[in-house]
Design a protein around this motif. Structure first.
Motif, PDB file in Angstrom:
ATOM      1  N   THR A  17       0.833  -1.214   0.000  1.00 31.86           N
ATOM      2  CA  THR A  17       0.000   0.000   0.000  1.00 31.86           C
ATOM      3  C   THR A  17       0.861   1.256   0.000  1.00 31.86           C
ATOM      4  OG1 THR A  17      -1.666  -1.209   1.238  1.00 31.86           O
ATOM      5  CG2 THR A  17      -1.864   1.177   1.210  1.00 31.86           C
ATOM      6  N   CYS A  18       0.688   2.077  -1.023  1.00 32.56           N
ATOM      7  CA  CYS A  18       1.435   3.329  -1.145  1.00 32.56           C
ATOM      8  C   CYS A  18       1.146   4.220   0.061  1.00 32.56           C
ATOM      9  CB  CYS A  18       1.021   4.030  -2.439  1.00 32.56           C
ATOM     10  SG  CYS A  18       1.744   5.655  -2.632  1.00 32.56           S
ATOM     11  N   THR A  19       2.207   4.818   0.599  1.00 29.21           N
ATOM     12  CA  THR A  19       2.048   5.637   1.808  1.00 29.21           C
ATOM     13  C   THR A  19       1.489   7.024   1.506  1.00 29.21           C
ATOM     14  OG1 THR A  19       4.321   6.380   1.578  1.00 29.21           O
ATOM     15  CG2 THR A  19       3.924   4.477   3.026  1.00 29.21           C
ATOM     16  N   HIS A  20       1.295   7.347   0.221  1.00 27.67           N
ATOM     17  CA  HIS A  20       0.733   8.656  -0.087  1.00 27.67           C
ATOM     18  C   HIS A  20      -0.770   8.666   0.207  1.00 27.67           C
ATOM     19  CE1 HIS A  20      -0.728  11.802  -3.117  1.00 27.67           C
ATOM     20  NE2 HIS A  20      -0.296  12.442  -2.063  1.00 27.67           N
ATOM     21  N   LEU A  21      -1.554   8.028  -0.650  1.00 25.99           N
ATOM     22  CA  LEU A  21      -3.001   8.029  -0.406  1.00 25.99           C
ATOM     23  C   LEU A  21      -3.603   6.633  -0.487  1.00 25.99           C
ATOM     24  CD1 LEU A  21      -4.211  11.258  -2.322  1.00 25.99           C
ATOM     25  CD2 LEU A  21      -3.775  10.981   0.116  1.00 25.99           C
ATOM     26  N   GLY A  22      -2.739   5.609  -0.399  1.00 29.17           N
ATOM     27  CA  GLY A  22      -3.272   4.269  -0.208  1.00 29.17           C
ATOM     28  C   GLY A  22      -3.578   3.443  -1.434  1.00 29.17           C
ATOM     29  N   ASP A  45       6.099   1.030  -8.201  1.00 30.93           N
ATOM     30  CA  ASP A  45       5.583   2.308  -8.696  1.00 30.93           C
ATOM     31  C   ASP A  45       4.084   2.419  -8.407  1.00 30.93           C
ATOM     32  OD1 ASP A  45       8.138   2.325  -9.702  1.00 30.93           O
ATOM     33  OD2 ASP A  45       7.552   2.374 -11.821  1.00 30.93           O
ATOM     34  N   CYS A  46       3.676   3.592  -7.973  1.00 29.44           N
ATOM     35  CA  CYS A  46       2.257   3.789  -7.671  1.00 29.44           C
ATOM     36  C   CYS A  46       1.555   4.419  -8.873  1.00 29.44           C
ATOM     37  CB  CYS A  46       2.081   4.682  -6.450  1.00 29.44           C
ATOM     38  SG  CYS A  46       0.335   4.859  -6.030  1.00 29.44           S
ATOM     39  N   PRO A  47       0.535   3.750  -9.393  1.00 30.54           N
ATOM     40  CA  PRO A  47      -0.144   4.262 -10.588  1.00 30.54           C
ATOM     41  C   PRO A  47      -0.962   5.520 -10.324  1.00 30.54           C
ATOM     42  CG  PRO A  47      -1.103   2.163  -9.888  1.00 30.54           C
ATOM     43  CD  PRO A  47      -0.040   2.505  -8.891  1.00 30.54           C
ATOM     44  N   CYS A  48      -1.268   5.799  -9.071  1.00 30.27           N
ATOM     45  CA  CYS A  48      -2.214   6.902  -8.802  1.00 30.27           C
ATOM     46  C   CYS A  48      -1.580   8.269  -9.009  1.00 30.27           C
ATOM     47  CB  CYS A  48      -2.783   6.759  -7.401  1.00 30.27           C
ATOM     48  SG  CYS A  48      -3.956   5.394  -7.341  1.00 30.27           S
ATOM     49  N   HIS A  49      -0.504   8.580  -8.288  1.00 21.84           N
ATOM     50  CA  HIS A  49       0.105   9.910  -8.426  1.00 21.84           C
ATOM     51  C   HIS A  49       1.604   9.814  -8.648  1.00 21.84           C
ATOM     52  CE1 HIS A  49      -3.346  10.004  -5.551  1.00 21.84           C
ATOM     53  NE2 HIS A  49      -3.832  10.625  -6.601  1.00 21.84           N
ATOM     54  N   GLY A  50       2.107   8.590  -8.905  1.00 19.24           N
ATOM     55  CA  GLY A  50       3.491   8.451  -9.369  1.00 19.24           C
ATOM     56  C   GLY A  50       4.544   8.271  -8.301  1.00 19.24           C
TER      57      GLY A  50
HETATM   58 FE1  FES Z   1       0.382   6.455  -4.344  1.00 16.90          FE
HETATM   59 FE2  FES Z   1      -0.746   8.851  -4.381  1.00 16.90          FE
HETATM   60  S1  FES Z   1      -1.548   7.001  -3.611  1.00 16.90           S
HETATM   61  S2  FES Z   1       1.149   8.263  -5.188  1.00 16.90           S
END
Ligand code: FES
Length: 506
Positions: A458-463, A476-481
């Motif tokens: 789980t990406c620590t930015h927004l999940g 790599d996180c597809p949501c915001h990079g």
């Molecule tokens: Fe992963 Fe925003 S949730 S970059």
């Protein structure tokens, strides 16, 4: 590692470490600039020259991000074509955009001359070529709109690149350079006039406390009057996360058997387009080719993108050796133009410059000029056009919806597309998988030496859920990079916290 990926770029040998002095944080500054790529270094020098006391804060080392992975084309035409810009923003704004491109190239040229920077800068003519009838129609529109906007472009009959074309146009007044040699030259000047820099220090967040801004970093806090986020997308939750989509682009630096290196910049009109240029580095000539872009985290089979690019280049050029291959990240803004100015939802004196598309060297330079002007003079001729607070409900609306639908898809769907494995021994060396293990979803990589690296998925930015990038060895996180290394460390913002790490024994 000196870049945000496992592959080495052509420029990387020039990246060097500067010192990291945590005591620099125990002071207060006029401006704290976060990120030491072209935007951050240029901003820092501009402001320090105007007697603003500056601290440049870098989470890794200079050029760690996209400035170390760019192919460094310097253009006054952009991924957002003048035909689109005229349609969406009007002719006057298209002319202003053209002025901005020319101004950025001038700023780079003046800096190189003023500080004697040896960075292989050279002016070149650019060539845009269509490969079929549909692209030719598009090229016709581009030629007409570019001339209207004030960027001379005309049809010619010769392609300096050995690629068959349907129609070709030349655009004089373009340029190229070695991006790391250039920002090192700027940085040396910045430090020489009293500017300060701290490396390996990640800025986590910015708070307003009474009349001051407080930047909280991994090494302590620092107080200042203004903050510039020069990190592409800023951390935290921000409207810009939903107005920019992260993309990966692929690049090769190759040797040509016949020794004929085209003396020009070249671009086809494929979707995504391929781009070409040549550069001498350490006495060796290289052809640099790029393309095969895709949205970050769209696939883990990133090796296939390199293979496609290699096949394309081998088809047209007499390649004797592929010396470097690397990929790099950029952000596509929903309405085509960058976001430069005050960061919405933050105190007035927090600024951002992002959404450069594939034109980072130009918009990074122009962004630095705009932000310096806003901080020192309170105004810039470009402020309105590039305002991060602008709302363009028509321009880019389709892609806005598409990109955000994609984010939601990843948030929801990725939760259920995991494999189950009974034991981590089922993984091969150099293999990564997202697995369900004892009820937990984990991102697991077994390296070439058989060591297993187990991380939260789980990406620590927004999940959102991270996706393996097999060629750069990153999650790599597809949501915001956001991007993370095999041990969970942050490689690319907006995340500021690494992925949770588990021991394989657990
Ligand atoms: Fe992963 Fe925003 S949730 S970059």
């Amino acid at each position: 590692m000196y870049r945000d990926g496992a592959n080495k770029s052509l420029w990387q040998a020039e990246i060097k470490k500067y010192s990291s002095m945590a005591e620099l944080l125990n002071d207060s500054y006029d401006v704290v600039i976060i990120g030491a790529g072209i935007t951050g270094v240029t901003s820092a020098l501009n402001l320090q020259k105007q007697n603003r006391k500056c601290l440049l804060v870098e989470s890794a080392n200079i050029g760690f991000g996209t400035t170390g992975g760019t192919t460094a084309h310097l253009n006054n035409f952009f991924d957002a074509t003048y035909s689109d810009v005229i349609k969406d923003f009007g002719l006057d704004n298209a002319k202003l955009l053209a002025r901005g491109g020319n101004e950025a190239i001038d700023i780079i040229r003046q800096n190189i001359n003023a500080y004697g920077i040896d960075c292989g800068f050279a002016e070149k003519t650019g060539y845009l070529f269509s490969l079929d009838e549909k692209q030719t129609k598009e090229l016709d529109d581009i030629i007409e709109a570019s001339n209207e906007a004030g960027v001379p472009m005309k049809e010619v009959q010769e392609n300096p690149f050995p690629i068959p074309y349907d129609k070709i146009a030349e655009v004089p007044g373009q340029a190229q350079f070695h991006p790391i040699q250039y920002i090192r030259g700027l940085l040396d000047q910045y430090l020489a006039i009293g500017g300060k820099m701290i490396e390996e220090c990640r800025a986590l967040e910015v708070e307003k406390q009474e009349e001051e801004l407080v930047v909280i970093t991994t090494l302590g806090i620092v107080k200042c009057k203004n903050v510039i986020y020069a990190t592409h997308i800023p951390p935290g939750k921000n409207v810009l996360h939903f107005r920019n989509a992260p993309y990966r682009s692929y690049a090769l630096a190759v040797k040509l058997r016949n020794g004929i290196y085209p003396d020009a910049l070249g671009y086809d009109l494929c979707e995504p387009y391929h781009y070409y240029r040549c550069q001498e580095v350490d006495g060796e000539q290289y052809l640099i080719a790029g393309g095969e872009d895709h949205k970050t985290g769209e696939t883990e089979n990133t090796e296939a993108s390199f293979q496609k690019l290699e096949a394309y280049v081998l088809k047209y050029f007499d390649v004797s050796e592929i010396v470097y291959r690397w990929s790099s990240q950029y952000y596509e803004p929903v309405d085509g133009l960058p976001y430069i100015g005050q960061l919405p939802g933050n105190p007035d004196n927090v600024y951002v410059s992002t959404g450069y598309n594939g034109n980072g060297m130009i918009f990074g330079t122009l962004g630095a000029q705009i932000l310096s002007d806003l901080i020192v003079h309170g105004e810039s001729a470009y402020a309105q056009l590039f305002s991060p607070a602008r709302v363009k409900p028509v321009a880019g609306f389709t892609s806005f919806v598409k990109e955000n639908a994609n984010v939601v898809k990843h948030l929801v769907m990725d939760k259920i597309t995991v494999e189950k494995i009974q034991s981590l021994t089922e993984l091969n060396d150099n293999e990564a998988k997202v697995v369900k293990y004892n009820g937990e979803t984990m991102a697991v990589f077994k390296d070439a030496r058989g060591r297993v690296h187990v991380l939260s998925h789980t990406c620590t930015h927004l999940g959102c859920n991270v996706v393996w990038n097999e060629s750069e060895l990153s999650w790599d996180c597809p949501c915001h990079g956001s991007r993370f290394g095999i041990d969970g460390e942050v490689l690319t913002a907006p995340a500021v916290k690494g992925l949770d790490k588990f021991s394989p024994e657990e």
